[in-house]
Motif scaffolding. Sequence first.
Motif: not given
Length: 516
Positions: A40-50, A146-155
Amino acid sequence: MKLPEKSLVVEHFNEPQLEFAGMQTSPHPKDGLFLYGPHAKARKPREINLGVVGTPDGISHFRDWGFRLHRQVSVPPPGKGEKADRLHLANFPGLEEIFGISFDPDGCSALSIPLPDIEHATRLQNLNEAVDKVARLYIDRVKKHLKNEERSIDVWVLVLPEIVYDRCRPGSKRSGLVLEKGDFSRKQKGKATLPLLASVIDLQGEEIFDDVPDFHRRIKAEFLKIAPTQLLRETTLAPEKFLNTAGYPVRKTQDAATVAWNIGTGLYYKTQPKPPWRLAQVRPGVCYIGMVYKNLPSDPDGHACCAAQMFLSEGDGVVFRGANGPWKTGDYEYHLKRDAAKNLLNLVLSSYIEAHKSPPRELFIHGQTYFNDEEWSAFVEAAPTETNIVGVRIRTTGGETKLFRDGDYPVIRGTALLLDDKTAYLWTTGYVAELDTYIGPETPNPLHITVMRSKATRPDIRTVLSDIMGLTKINYNCCNFNDGLPVTVRFAKMVGDVLTMGSAKGEEKQPFKFYV
């Protein structure tokens, strides 16, 4: 086809093909990913949040590996006596080149825990308390973030110093350590043995005695409500930093290229909607269920937790938690009561129908025990008319059955010894022609496969064996050519371990990626 009575038939099943981008196929995950990319390869590279949690050194080790993952990681030169063309090894070209994902190692949410804090917690006299305190250092640090940051983490990547691995597992001896007093005594098991100063203790802490003292289980259970996790030992990331008195690494690890393949595969699987590969040429409308049973710790009535792992042709899985109850009927036998069996299967079928808009044509239930009349009739009653249910028992064997090739060579993977039209031995490990080797410490042992029951027409034993061969190739927690067990059975113990933890209560349905 019914086999002649008392006949023994030996057959070989070809290596199952995997599907990658552009519907291209290959039997080897590494070859397919290198040549074609994820299915299911995406057309563009995906940036993941760790997010990374560990000691300052642990975070530094992972950050170094983060930069390394974005470059080629080469296989080391062959050692003395090794083949030059070790086909089971492969250079890792880079995270973006292979998987089409990337992350900024310096931009990860890095949460630091002082090593002395971990060291102190691992020395507490009571092992349950020690494991709880160490796990809390990681869990509370993440929850505060998680209480202080809005940025979601993928893993969330949890980097563990070796003392966590050595001291925070069931039965950890912790010999030679100077243990320290905590809130509970060494052999604390419940309220009856609480210290005299129990009034100053948070009695909710007693819940830690309902769980097995295991850091890995505790983390996986707690993060079912947060995000997938990847646990990495510092000695895996930087073996050259941890040497014994002779100047050698304290533990033997896989070569760096293999580590890169495994980390990359895990990160892709746990951050993307679809897994990196799937089985090719799978019959449409087929669903596989692995039954899971695990005794509940500290339960005086001997109750067990039951669950079902569902896997589809796409390869990805979902875990459904059933009811706790008196399911254990023997040393290694578990059977559900009628209502529990119906409710569990209804959870699975509802999820399948929601995704595919119609019931499955075939539903294979894999287990390591037989199916009694009460639970089987409940399964049949819960299934739609158009769904044929097939119960298959899969058991490992010891050294009682051996098969050799050319006298004394390991049997070829995929070899089957058919005992009759519903029973067979299947060698899911053995010599692999594609790798020109057998990766194993001893003569391979087969699985014992029995088609126990079916709602309608019983499938050909060959179809069942071919399916099981395919299911040995969809372990997305690494990038191996194959496993020795089908995924429906391979992770049963791990899933059961997590579900019996108190933190896992209330999680009836979660993607499989949360458990591995």
